[in-house]
Write an enzyme that holds these catalytic residues in place. Structure first.
Site, PDB file in Angstrom:
ATOM      1  N   ASP A  69       9.087  42.399 109.368  1.00 59.95           N
ATOM      2  CA  ASP A  69       8.356  41.143 109.306  1.00 59.95           C
ATOM      3  C   ASP A  69       9.098  40.192 110.206  1.00 59.95           C
ATOM      4  O   ASP A  69      10.326  40.065 110.126  1.00 59.95           O
ATOM      5  CB  ASP A  69       8.236  40.594 107.879  1.00 59.95           C
ATOM      6  CG  ASP A  69       7.034  39.652 107.753  1.00 59.95           C
ATOM      7  OD1 ASP A  69       5.983  39.948 108.348  1.00 59.95           O
ATOM      8  OD2 ASP A  69       7.152  38.618 107.088  1.00 59.95           O
ATOM      9  N   PHE A 152       4.681  40.201 124.099  1.00 57.59           N
ATOM     10  CA  PHE A 152       3.455  39.895 123.362  1.00 57.59           C
ATOM     11  C   PHE A 152       3.730  38.672 122.508  1.00 57.59           C
ATOM     12  O   PHE A 152       4.839  38.148 122.472  1.00 57.59           O
ATOM     13  CB  PHE A 152       2.995  41.094 122.521  1.00 57.59           C
ATOM     14  CG  PHE A 152       4.010  41.589 121.520  1.00 57.59           C
ATOM     15  CD1 PHE A 152       3.989  41.146 120.208  1.00 57.59           C
ATOM     16  CD2 PHE A 152       5.000  42.493 121.896  1.00 57.59           C
ATOM     17  CE1 PHE A 152       4.928  41.597 119.282  1.00 57.59           C
ATOM     18  CE2 PHE A 152       5.936  42.947 120.986  1.00 57.59           C
ATOM     19  CZ  PHE A 152       5.894  42.492 119.672  1.00 57.59           C
ATOM     20  N   LYS A 175      14.764  43.420 127.072  1.00 61.10           N
ATOM     21  CA  LYS A 175      14.331  42.716 125.868  1.00 61.10           C
ATOM     22  C   LYS A 175      14.915  43.367 124.617  1.00 61.10           C
ATOM     23  O   LYS A 175      15.443  42.692 123.731  1.00 61.10           O
ATOM     24  CB  LYS A 175      12.798  42.692 125.785  1.00 61.10           C
ATOM     25  CG  LYS A 175      12.277  41.938 124.568  1.00 61.10           C
ATOM     26  CD  LYS A 175      10.763  41.942 124.497  1.00 61.10           C
ATOM     27  CE  LYS A 175      10.285  41.244 123.229  1.00 61.10           C
ATOM     28  NZ  LYS A 175       8.829  41.338 123.060  1.00 61.10           N
TER      29      LYS A 175
END
Length: 196
Positions: A69, A152, A175
């Site tokens: 999450d 994204f 990343k």
């Protein structure tokens, strides 16, 4: 543990998670491969939602389950969008509308500090009393004009001042080396090596 289900259908997350789990020789399949319905996320904290998703996926598949999450927390907005990052602008989910709402909320704000937060939970079975938990934070600031084609979510607006790049201007390996999800996955991988 050689196979697990990932409690997500987000293609970007799945790609990042699978790439980082690969060296551990763990095969990860998305919950959609097993027909697992989406889990409700009624909680106001990342950890509670994450644990609920991991238990849900494990109960439906009988496999160990990994849930993530994550979201972006903006200082000037008291941590918002936070757990509501994916649906910040409402349903249906839309990165473009979420980003528009975030930029609008920051008009006139001098403080643009923000961080991505990620918590990961791995349960061996649905009622596992000892879930493995890992977390990561990735600090930056919000800019008004998007840059980059990768990533994204909020990545095109998330500037890393020390690099002079947004999250969307980084290559996947670059990343993963510094992101909130990369940090959390590496911590989780260390725990898996130690605790099995």
């Amino acid at each position: 543990m050689r196979k697990l289900v990932i409690a997500s259908g987000n293609a970007g997350k799945l790609r990042e998670i699978a790439r980082i789990l690969e060296p551990l020789a763990i095969t990860a399949a998305p919950q959609s491969d097993f027909g697992v319905p989406e889990c409700p996320e009624p909680h106001v904290t990342f950890i509670e939602n994450c644990l609920a998703k991991a238990r849900h996926a494990s109960e439906h598949t009988g496999l160990p389950a990994l849930a993530d999450d994550s979201g972006i927390c903006v200082a000037a907005l008291n941590g918002a969008p936070g757990v509501y990052s994916a649906r910040y602008a409402g349903e249906p989910k839309s990165d473009a509308r979420n980003n528009e709402k975030l930029i609008a909320a920051l008009v006139g704000q001098a403080n643009r500090r923000a961080h991505y937060y990620c918590v990961m939970v791995l349960v061996r079975y649905g009622d596992d009393p000892e879930p493995l938990i890992a977390e990561g934070r990735w600090h930056g600031e919000i800019i008004d004009t998007p840059r980059g084609e990768g990533g994204f979510g909020y990545d095109p607006y998330f500037l890393l001042p020390q690099l002079g790049k947004t999250g969307a201007e980084l290559g996947e390996d670059e990343k993963n080396a510094i992101s909130h999800r990369g940090q959390a996955l590496r911590e989780l991988a260390d725990k898996l090596r130690r605790f099995g």
